[in-house]
Design an enzyme around this catalytic site. Structure first.
Site, mmCIF file in Angstrom:
data_model
loop_
_atom_site.group_PDB
_atom_site.id
_atom_site.type_symbol
_atom_site.label_atom_id
_atom_site.label_comp_id
_atom_site.label_asym_id
_atom_site.label_seq_id
_atom_site.Cartn_x
_atom_site.Cartn_y
_atom_site.Cartn_z
ATOM 1 N N THR A 169 0.497 -2.762 8.514
ATOM 2 C CA THR A 169 -0.692 -2.093 8.003
ATOM 3 C C THR A 169 -1.765 -2.062 9.074
ATOM 4 O O THR A 169 -1.954 -3.050 9.791
ATOM 5 C CB THR A 169 -1.238 -2.751 6.709
ATOM 6 O OG1 THR A 169 -2.489 -2.124 6.375
ATOM 7 C CG2 THR A 169 -1.435 -4.250 6.842
ATOM 8 N N GLN A 191 0.852 -1.198 0.000
ATOM 9 C CA GLN A 191 0.000 0.000 0.000
ATOM 10 C C GLN A 191 0.880 1.238 0.000
ATOM 11 O O GLN A 191 0.384 2.350 -0.095
ATOM 12 C CB GLN A 191 -0.874 0.017 1.256
ATOM 13 C CG GLN A 191 -1.850 -1.127 1.324
ATOM 14 C CD GLN A 191 -2.465 -1.231 2.721
ATOM 15 O OE1 GLN A 191 -3.464 -0.584 3.017
ATOM 16 N NE2 GLN A 191 -1.861 -2.033 3.563
ATOM 17 N N HIS A 250 -1.464 1.547 -4.343
ATOM 18 C CA HIS A 250 -1.867 2.947 -4.208
ATOM 19 C C HIS A 250 -0.986 3.925 -4.980
ATOM 20 O O HIS A 250 -0.993 5.114 -4.706
ATOM 21 C CB HIS A 250 -1.895 3.326 -2.715
ATOM 22 C CG HIS A 250 -2.949 2.598 -1.929
ATOM 23 N ND1 HIS A 250 -2.944 2.480 -0.561
ATOM 24 C CD2 HIS A 250 -4.054 1.930 -2.350
ATOM 25 C CE1 HIS A 250 -4.003 1.777 -0.169
ATOM 26 N NE2 HIS A 250 -4.691 1.418 -1.238
ATOM 27 N N PRO A 293 3.259 -3.870 15.849
ATOM 28 C CA PRO A 293 3.336 -3.673 17.304
ATOM 29 C C PRO A 293 1.953 -3.550 17.943
ATOM 30 O O PRO A 293 1.795 -3.817 19.126
ATOM 31 C CB PRO A 293 4.101 -2.356 17.463
ATOM 32 C CG PRO A 293 4.667 -2.036 16.138
ATOM 33 C CD PRO A 293 3.906 -2.785 15.089
ATOM 34 N N CYS A 349 -0.714 13.704 -15.430
ATOM 35 C CA CYS A 349 -1.328 14.890 -16.016
ATOM 36 C C CYS A 349 -2.836 14.842 -15.772
ATOM 37 O O CYS A 349 -3.490 13.832 -16.072
ATOM 38 C CB CYS A 349 -1.029 14.941 -17.521
ATOM 39 S SG CYS A 349 -1.887 16.291 -18.357
ATOM 40 N N ASP A 392 6.034 4.966 -1.274
ATOM 41 C CA ASP A 392 7.352 5.577 -1.104
ATOM 42 C C ASP A 392 8.445 5.026 -2.026
ATOM 43 O O ASP A 392 9.526 5.604 -2.126
ATOM 44 C CB ASP A 392 7.808 5.501 0.365
ATOM 45 C CG ASP A 392 7.836 4.081 0.936
ATOM 46 O OD1 ASP A 392 7.955 3.124 0.149
ATOM 47 O OD2 ASP A 392 7.757 3.940 2.177
HETATM 48 P P1 NAD Z 1 -1.325 3.287 8.558
HETATM 49 O O1 NAD Z 1 -0.570 4.549 8.756
HETATM 50 O O2 NAD Z 1 -2.803 3.340 8.596
HETATM 51 O O3 NAD Z 1 -0.875 2.254 9.692
HETATM 52 C C1 NAD Z 1 0.447 1.959 9.991
HETATM 53 C C2 NAD Z 1 0.493 0.675 10.780
HETATM 54 O O4 NAD Z 1 1.861 0.314 10.959
HETATM 55 C C3 NAD Z 1 -0.139 0.748 12.183
HETATM 56 O O5 NAD Z 1 -0.996 -0.349 12.369
HETATM 57 C C4 NAD Z 1 1.068 0.668 13.114
HETATM 58 O O6 NAD Z 1 0.762 -0.002 14.332
HETATM 59 C C5 NAD Z 1 2.037 -0.135 12.275
HETATM 60 N N1 NAD Z 1 3.449 0.067 12.612
HETATM 61 C C6 NAD Z 1 4.061 1.160 13.113
HETATM 62 N N2 NAD Z 1 5.370 0.945 13.261
HETATM 63 C C7 NAD Z 1 5.616 -0.315 12.827
HETATM 64 C C8 NAD Z 1 6.779 -1.117 12.715
HETATM 65 N N3 NAD Z 1 7.978 -0.662 13.079
HETATM 66 N N4 NAD Z 1 6.660 -2.373 12.233
HETATM 67 C C9 NAD Z 1 5.450 -2.858 11.850
HETATM 68 N N5 NAD Z 1 4.309 -2.137 11.933
HETATM 69 C C10 NAD Z 1 4.391 -0.879 12.414
HETATM 70 O O7 NAD Z 1 -0.786 2.644 7.203
HETATM 71 P P2 NAD Z 1 -1.480 1.712 6.110
HETATM 72 O O8 NAD Z 1 -2.192 0.586 6.746
HETATM 73 O O9 NAD Z 1 -0.417 1.450 5.114
HETATM 74 O O10 NAD Z 1 -2.627 2.540 5.375
HETATM 75 C C11 NAD Z 1 -2.693 3.891 5.156
HETATM 76 C C12 NAD Z 1 -2.368 4.462 3.794
HETATM 77 O O11 NAD Z 1 -1.263 5.223 4.096
HETATM 78 C C13 NAD Z 1 -1.945 3.598 2.659
HETATM 79 O O12 NAD Z 1 -2.794 3.840 1.606
HETATM 80 C C14 NAD Z 1 -0.549 4.134 2.245
HETATM 81 O O13 NAD Z 1 -0.508 4.419 0.873
HETATM 82 C C15 NAD Z 1 -0.440 5.430 2.964
HETATM 83 N N6 NAD Z 1 0.873 5.769 3.513
HETATM 84 C C16 NAD Z 1 2.016 5.344 2.916
HETATM 85 C C17 NAD Z 1 3.231 5.667 3.445
HETATM 86 C C18 NAD Z 1 4.468 5.183 2.758
HETATM 87 O O14 NAD Z 1 4.450 4.948 1.560
HETATM 88 N N7 NAD Z 1 5.565 4.983 3.499
HETATM 89 C C19 NAD Z 1 3.315 6.442 4.602
HETATM 90 C C20 NAD Z 1 2.123 6.874 5.192
HETATM 91 C C21 NAD Z 1 0.904 6.527 4.630
#
Ligand code: NAD
Length: 251
Positions: free
Chosen positions: A191, A103, A121, A217, A129, A106
């Site tokens: 996630t 998802q 995503h 976690p 565009c 980055d």
């Molecule tokens: P989310 O932000 O909703 O949830 C993050 C999850 O990661 C939480 O459940 C949290 O407990 C867990 N977490 C935190 N630290 C962790 C670790 N060290 N190891 C394992 N798990 C850990 O993210 P999501 O479920 O991906 O959904 C939200 C949307 O956010 C997605 O559509 C995504 O595209 C977008 N998003 C992407 C990025 C990225 O690309 N890095 C960053 C932020 C949001």
């Protein structure tokens, strides 16, 4: 069961598996220093992601939305893949059939070395565009022009990411459901499992009896269907699991 017994059980499952899927979310990049949406670092200025990552926000104030993406691109560009990302690159060769569905937008899985990444995503390094839907790669940090415009037609460019309220690319989604419909194991890594339809992918696998292994976690709405739930950071847990696995494979 204690952790070691759970690790043993997961290794047995993985060694017998024909195909393994991994669904990753923002949490896998958290230990690289990239903020998640749902966490204490999720805010930018006073905005929540849900207020900025929407078509309505972009129509209302493209400059503000691009300012936020430019900030996020700057953070991502300055960070490195962590040990969790690196383990998943190894799994491309370790398992006979391995699919990495993310998802994340980055691009860090690719930077770590994963070759076949299914991006549900989109990708923050691609711009689309708004008039012609053409996609270009852009790695400028910061952007030279903000908000950026299409070189060919002059229309506004938007990030090539799926915003809240938008549909996912149908063929990418169908492919992901097919993979989950045929795999033996699904890893849920970092996630919150609240964003649909991504959060439904493991359900379709669980219904067929595939094993679900969660690494996070914190508990999520899918913890209840997981056969194993490791409440741990993926950058710490995945290397431990990987070593156990390789001990058995190469003994
Ligand atoms: P989310 O932000 O909703 O949830 C993050 C999850 O990661 C939480 O459940 C949290 O407990 C867990 N977490 C935190 N630290 C962790 C670790 N060290 N190891 C394992 N798990 C850990 O993210 P999501 O479920 O991906 O959904 C939200 C949307 O956010 C997605 O559509 C995504 O595209 C977008 N998003 C992407 C990025 C990225 O690309 N890095 C960053 C932020 C949001």
């Amino acid at each position: 069961m204690d952790i070691q017994s759970n690790l043993d059980a997961v290794c047995d499952i993985l060694l017998a598996a024909n195909s393994v899927c991994s669904l990753t979310g923002a949490g896998i990049s958290a230990e690289s220093g990239i903020p998640t949406f749902r966490g204490k670092d999720g805010l930018w200025k006073t905005y929540r992601a849900e207020q900025l990552a929407t078509p309505a926000a972009f129509i209302q104030d493209p400059r503000l939305v691009w300012e936020w993406y430019d900030w996020r691109r700057g953070i991502i560009a300055s960070k490195e893949p962590n040990d969790g990302h690196k383990v998943l690159t190894e799994w491309e060769t370790l398992f006979p059939n391995f699919a990495l569905i993310t998802q994340n937008i980055d691009g860090i899985h690719q930077r770590a070395g994963s070759k076949n990444v299914i991006e549900l995503h989109g990708n923050i390094w691609k711009l689309r565009c708004t008039a012609e839907n053409t996609i270009t790669e852009n790695h400028e940090v910061p952007l030279k022009e903000s908000p950026p415009h299409c070189e060919a037609c002059g229309a506004l460019l938007r990030p090539h990411v799926v915003w809240f309220g938008e549909s996912l690319d149908a063929s990418i989604l169908q492919h992901s459901f097919q993979l989950c419909a045929t795999c033996d194991v699904v890893f849920l890594i970092g996630t919150s499992a609240v964003v649909q339809p991504a959060a439904s992918l493991p359900l379709s696998a669980a219904e067929r009896g595939a094993k679900i292994i969660e690494i996070n976690p914190d508990p999520t709405p899918l913890t209840g269907i997981a056969d194993f739930s490791f409440q741990a950071k993926s950058g710490e847990f995945l290397p431990v699991l990987n070593e156990e696995l390789k001990k058995r494979l190469y003994k």
